[in-house]
Design an enzyme around this catalytic site. Sequence first.
Site: not given
Length: 467
Positions: A83, A157, A181
Amino acid sequence: MLDTSTLPYLPLTDVAAGIRSGELSPVTLTEMLLARIASVDATLHSYIAVTGESALAQARQAESEIRSGRYRGPLHGVPIAIKDLFFTKGTPATFGSGAYKDFTSDYSATVVDRLEAAGAIILGRLALHEGALAEHHPAFGEAPRHPYVPGFWPGGSSSGSGVATAAGLCFASLGSDTGGSIRFPSAINGVTGLKPTWGRVSRYGVFTLADSLDSVGPMARTAADAAAVFDVIAGQDDNDPTSLRTPVPSYLAALEGGVLGARDLKIGVDWDYISIDTDPEIVGSIKAALDVFETLGAKLVPIKMPSVADATRLQFVIMETECARYHEAHYKANPDGFGRLRETIERGFAYKQTEIASAYIEKDRFRGKLLEVFEEVDAIAAPIMPWVGVRYEQMDEIFESIASFGRYGGPYNMAGVPTITFPVGSNTIGLPLGMQLIGKHLSEATLFKAAHAFQQATPWHLRRPSF
C-alpha cells in the site's frame, strides 16, 4: 509439478516451494507479473506506481542467492506489493493525497526493511483512499475497479491491495487498518486479511491516520499465505516504542495440522449482533460457514456481545482528532493539496475536549467489556460489512451511514484485538462474501489456524475473477 497456466493465482506457499526447488525462477515470475500488471491493471487501476526496474534487480539478486544455496525463507524471490503509505528509501510514497504526492523518504519503513531482508520482491505501490480514510483522490487517476463486478466499490482504504491480490497481480500485499481498511477490501474482493493486535507490527515509517488505532497487516489469497507474510513483519522494533516485545512464533509452521486447527475452537455467536440490519445473504453465508466449523470440531457458544454503539461512534472522534494532529502542519501550509480528507481534518480540529476525553474512556471500557466475553470463547464470529456491496455512486450514503457501516470494524481497533477476514460465499450477482473471526489479544496463531482449517474444507478462497 506446478500448473503454470494458473501461475498468477497460485498460493504464495506453492510459489515459494517452486522457487526453493528451482522449478520456478524469481526473474521469470517477476517478468510475468509485470507484464500482467501492464495489461490487466489498465482496467483495474490497483497500482499507483509500478517499480519494475527495482523489482527486477531484486529478482535477479534473489535468484542468484537461491542458486548458490543462500535461501532465506518462504518470501525469498516472491513478488508482492505494498500500500502506498509505507516509506521506501528513495521511492515516492504519496499516502494517496495530493498534499504528499512529492514526498520521498530517506529511510524505509521497518516492515519494508523486513520484507526486503526476507528476500521479497516489491512490484510496486498500491492505491488507497486519501490518507487511508477518505475517498480516492483524483490526482491519481481512476479509482480501483472491483475485479468481479464492475461499478462496485472494492473496499477501502486498502483498495489497491484487495484488488491486486484478488486479480493475481501480486502473490500477497500489505495493507493498514484503522477502522476496517484491511477487512473491507478483503471481504469485498474475496481474499484473506489479518488486522493484527495493535502493536504487533511496527508502524515506524508508515504514514499515520490515527496513532492509537492503526495496524499494519497482510492480505493474501489464503490464510497460509498471510501467515507467511506475517511471520516476517511481526515483532518488536526499537524504532517504534509502541511495538510489543512478545516473542513471535512461526505462524505458518503452526498450520501443519490443516483442518485440525478448528478442533475444540470455541466460537462465540451472537445472532442479534450478526443479523440485525445486516443483509440476509451475508447472514446466510456466515451461518453456512459456522456449520462447516462445527463439522471440523469447533464449538459454537452463544454469547451476548456488549453494545458497540458508543465504541463505533467514538472511534471516529479518536480517528479524526489524531488525523488532524498528524496533518496539521501540512494542512495549514497547503489546504488545497487535500481532497475529501480535509473534511475529516476540519472535524478533528473542532471536537470539544470533553468529547475527546469521552472517546478515550470508552476505548478502555469497550476493551474491558470484550475481555469478559473472551473468558468464555476463543474467537467471535461477525460480518465485516452490513451490506453485500456498495456502488461507487453510493459512497456518499456510506459517509452518511458510517455509524451503521462501521459497527463491525472500528470497535475492534478500539479494543486493539486481532481479527481475520476470509471468504465464505458469493452473492447472487457474483460479489464475494466474507466474515471475520475476532480474537483475543495476541491470538493471531489461533485465528490463522481457524481460517486455514476452513479453507482446507471449502473452495471459496479458490474463486478467481475473469482476468
